[in-house]
Structures are given as C-alpha cells and as structure tokens.
Design a protein around this motif. Structure first.
Motif, PDB file in Angstrom:
ATOM      1  N   UNK A 158      -8.563  16.437  14.211  1.00 35.99           N
ATOM      2  CA  UNK A 158      -8.693  15.345  13.244  1.00 35.99           C
ATOM      3  C   UNK A 158      -7.912  15.646  11.976  1.00 35.99           C
ATOM      4  N   UNK A 159      -7.982  16.890  11.533  1.00 39.28           N
ATOM      5  CA  UNK A 159      -7.240  17.285  10.344  1.00 39.28           C
ATOM      6  C   UNK A 159      -5.747  17.065  10.534  1.00 39.28           C
ATOM      7  N   UNK A 160      -5.238  17.415  11.704  1.00 38.75           N
ATOM      8  CA  UNK A 160      -3.808  17.251  11.980  1.00 38.75           C
ATOM      9  C   UNK A 160      -3.410  15.776  11.977  1.00 38.75           C
ATOM     10  N   UNK A 161      -4.278  14.907  12.524  1.00 41.44           N
ATOM     11  CA  UNK A 161      -3.971  13.473  12.549  1.00 41.44           C
ATOM     12  C   UNK A 161      -3.935  12.904  11.136  1.00 41.44           C
ATOM     13  N   UNK A 162      -4.910  13.297  10.313  1.00 38.28           N
ATOM     14  CA  UNK A 162      -4.926  12.833   8.916  1.00 38.28           C
ATOM     15  C   UNK A 162      -3.700  13.345   8.174  1.00 38.28           C
ATOM     16  N   UNK A 163      -3.390  14.628   8.348  1.00 37.41           N
ATOM     17  CA  UNK A 163      -2.249  15.211   7.649  1.00 37.41           C
ATOM     18  C   UNK A 163      -0.938  14.542   8.065  1.00 37.41           C
ATOM     19  N   UNK A 164      -0.803  14.220   9.360  1.00 38.09           N
ATOM     20  CA  UNK A 164       0.412  13.548   9.828  1.00 38.09           C
ATOM     21  C   UNK A 164       0.519  12.157   9.218  1.00 38.09           C
ATOM     22  N   UNK A 165      -0.611  11.459   9.171  1.00 39.18           N
ATOM     23  CA  UNK A 165      -0.606  10.134   8.552  1.00 39.18           C
ATOM     24  C   UNK A 165      -0.237  10.202   7.086  1.00 39.18           C
ATOM     25  N   UNK A 166      -0.762  11.181   6.376  1.00 44.52           N
ATOM     26  CA  UNK A 166      -0.481  11.301   4.957  1.00 44.52           C
ATOM     27  C   UNK A 166       0.955  11.746   4.700  1.00 44.52           C
ATOM     28  N   UNK A 167       1.513  12.570   5.590  1.00 45.69           N
ATOM     29  CA  UNK A 167       2.922  12.947   5.465  1.00 45.69           C
ATOM     30  C   UNK A 167       3.810  11.714   5.575  1.00 45.69           C
ATOM     31  N   UNK A 168       3.436  10.790   6.454  1.00 44.55           N
ATOM     32  CA  UNK A 168       4.176   9.531   6.587  1.00 44.55           C
ATOM     33  C   UNK A 168       4.031   8.694   5.323  1.00 44.55           C
TER      34      UNK A 168
END
Length: 434
Positions: A158-168
């Motif tokens: 979940x952390x990775x999905x949030x971080x990827x979204x925020x990087x975008x």
C-alpha cells in the motif's frame, strides 16, 4: 480479540463485499436467530464505542427477540430487521449486520486481527484495486489527478502504491485528489498520504479504543521527495466520502493544505471491528473514536467543503479554480490557453446554455461541418476528428479535444451566418455558412 480491524474501513467502503455470498445460497442457509442475536448483544455490550448507548442497543435487540421479530428463515431479511433496530438507536454508519459466510468463517470464533495484512480476503481485494489508487491522469494545464477509492493498508504494498501516486502528482502544476467514491480504510494509509502535505511529526489524530490507552497518529518524519508545497491542491468529496477518507478531509480543513470541493462528507467517524456471528453473519461494530487536534470529530456531521457543489460537478469546479489560479503565472498563448480552459470548466460547472437551439448552429461551413445530435453539437473538419462543442454561453463554444481553439458563431437577423475559429496564439479562421 476477534477480528478484522479495518480501522474505520470497509463496513462503509464495501458493503457489497460483505454481502457477496450468492443470493440462492443465502436464502437456503439455516441459522439459529436466537444464537445470532445473543452473540450480537454480547459483542455490543463488551465493545461498542459509546458506552452509554450500549443498554439501549441491548434492550432493542432483546425486545425484538422476545417479540419474535427475528424469527425468519431468510438471512437477508434477518439482517435487514436487525439493522433497522440498530439504526433506530445508534444512527451509526459503521454499525451493521451482513450475511457473509465466507468472511465469517475467515474471522472464526477465535477471531483474527486484520490491518488487512493478515487476511487473504482483504489483501487480494486491495491488490485487485491497486491498494485504492485507481486512476492517474494529466488534465488541462498540467493539473494532475489521482482517484483514490480506498485507504487500504497492506504495509509495503500500500505504501508503494501511495508513493507512486504521489510521485506522479508531484509533477503537476496543480493537484486533484478525488475521494468522492472513497468509503474509508486504514489510518496508516491516511498518515502516509497526509505526510506528503503536513509538517513532519505533526499530530494528526488521537484514537480512543475501548478501554485502551489513547493512540496518537503523527505525520511521518520523512517521505520520498519531501513535502509537496507551492502548488494548488484540491480534494473532491461527496456524501459517500466516509470514515478514514473523512479523517483525511479533516486534515485538509485543519492544516489548510488543500481546498475541499464537492459536498459534505458522510459523517462516519468511528473505528470498527468485524465480529463473526453464528449463522454465517458478520457484525461491523464501532469500537473506537477519533479526536482531532482541534478537539471533536466528524461523527454525524461530516466535513464541509470550501467550494460546495454537486459531486458530479466537483472536478469541473476544482479545475476552474486551479486553472484560474495558474493563468496569471503564465504569459502569451499559454496564459490564454489556461484562461480559456478555466472558462470551459466554469461553463460546464454552471451548465451554461447556448443562445440558440442546437439545430440553429448545425450546417456546413466551408470545409467544416457542425452537426447536432442528442448530446449537443459536434464539430469536424473534413478528414479530421470529431469533437464535441461545449457551450460557454451565448454563441461561444469550446472544442472538447482542442483546448487551444474555440468557436464564436456569427448571427444576422436571428440566423447563424458563420463562425470565427479563434486560436490561443491570436490567429483566426473565418468560415461562412453554406
């Protein structure tokens, strides 16, 4: 302790998931209504968050049991009657009963704790929904959007999905986070997302769980790329924005790092556990309450938006505001393009209407054609793509797929005689109606 702690999650977020057992199997199920009611009463007596409300809930269930109200063969009908009685007392969106033998069996009589990391059911649900990050888009003016449908928490995944979204989102000149269909989830996910916007170590919320010592959630000390500052941020809400999603909306309001757009949220603040009930039922019961740094919570009142608008118009309203904010920072054709785009979203949010009926504009204009259909007007150059015309009011229209151009129809004596195709770089094309 028994059970699936989804920290305010999916009793609101996924009621259909809790009721996912085929109807035929549910109707044919055999169950002991008395045993089920007694189990529900015990769970509420020992765990319900509002202690002073426990006797009234118990009395309502006891009365229904004694009067034969729950003596029914259909488990769905049984759940409906129980829910009606619980709702009449508590008015609690997290308090409900569902018939779901599969999940009930997973919880088991001994129970299991689930921050979604210990249940295959929830882990797979989160995986299939990309941990809640359902959509990433680049909109006009480099406004970046993330549709986030659930505050799932499966640790690193979940952390990775949030971080990827925020990087975008970080690459945008403005940011939109869409929570209109987000029914809640884990405070761990809220903390991760909020940490991108609030100061490191900032106090987010205090949870009061049963008789346990209060647990305080703080913003994380560091996140990838650092805090996001200096860009307009908008968070879209609806009456279906609930629970943990409302915690995030509360942080938006409390810390002021974004603008809430849409309608007041659901008003479901309590944290819930799931309890296995005999007969294949699952009880979602509130077992804790949050306290914001300012005091209080959002239970039964929700979080109000700063820009109030119907949920289906919330994105258009946010885009209008974002583009109007960005336009003065640009110059030349780029500024014109942003201003035109802002006007287009404003017209859509206001549901602007043209000066004449659609049929009055339809016709042939040199090598270009304007046609009217049930949805409105469509513009096409010979051999080119068709694009919808969006009314900006009067005789002015935006081209849906060309933000750098718009059409201004010309009339004489009440009849359309042509149009001027205006471009953001200042050039124009005039066309007479054939």
């Amino acid at each position: 302790m028994r059970i699936v702690i989804l920290a305010a999650a999916l009793a609101v977020a996924a009621p259909l998931a809790l009721a996912a057992t085929p109807v035929a199997a549910q109707s044919a199920a055999k169950f002991d209504s008395r045993a089920a009611i007694e189990s529900i009463r015990k769970a509420l007596r020992e765990n319900y968050v509002v202690k002073e409300r426990r006797p009234a809930l118990d009395a309502a269930l006891a009365k229904g049991l004694a009067g034969g109200r729950y003596t029914v063969a259909d488990p769905q009908e049984f759940a409906m009657r129980v829910n009606a009685d619980l709702e009449a007392v508590a008015h609690d969106k997290h308090l409900n009963l569902r018939h779901n033998p599969e999940l009930s069996a997973q919880i088991g009589t001994g129970g299991q704790r689930d921050d979604a990391t210990e249940s295959a059911y929830w882990r797979d649900l989160a995986r299939r929904q990309n941990e809640g990050v359902r959509e990433l888009r680049v909109l006009d003016g480099n406004v970046r959007l993330m549709r986030y449908d659930g505050f799932f928490w499966n640790g690193e995944a979940s952390q990775a999905a949030i971080d990827a979204g925020m990087a975008f989102l970080r690459g945008g000149d403005a940011i939109v986070i869409d929570l209109r269909t987000n029914g809640g989830g884990s405070p761990d996910a809220v903390r991760r997302l909020a940490s991108y916007f609030v100061p490191a170590g900032a106090k987010l919320v205090t949870f009061h769980m049963r008789d346990e010592a209060p647990a305080v959630s703080h913003a994380e000390a560091s996140i990838p790329g650092g805090r996001i500052t200096g860009v307009p941020v908008y968070v879209l809400t609806s009456g279906g924005t609930a629970s943990a999603a409302e915690e995030f909306a509360s942080h938006v309001a409390g810390f002021g790092f974004a603008t809430l757009v849409g309608e007041t949220t659901a008003g479901a603040a309590y944290r819930n556990d799931f309890f296995a009930i005999p007969g294949g039922f699952v009880l979602s019961a509130s077992v804790g309450r949050p306290e914001l740094p300012s005091g209080g919570d959002w239970e039964a009142k929700g979080v109000a938006p700063r820009l109030a608008v119907a949920p289906d118009l919330a994105l258009d309203r946010a885009m209008q505001d974002a583009l109007a904010t960005l336009a003065p920072k640009a110059s030349g054709p780029a500024r014109t393009e942003l201003e035109w785009a802002a006007a287009r979203y404003a017209a859509r949010a206001a549901q602007a209407r043209p000066a004449l009926p659609a049929s009055a504009y339809a016709g042939r204009y040199g090598e270009r054609t304007v046609t009217a259909d049930g949805a409105g007007l469509v513009y096409q150059r010979d051999g080119g793509l068709r694009t919808a015309l969006i009314s900006l009011g009067g005789d002015l229209f935006a081209l849906e797929h060309d933000p750098r151009a718009r059409l201004r129809f010309v009339s004489a004596n009440g009849a359309v005689t042509g149009f001027v195709l205006e471009r953001a770089d200042g050039s124009k094309v005039e066309a007479k109606r054939g």
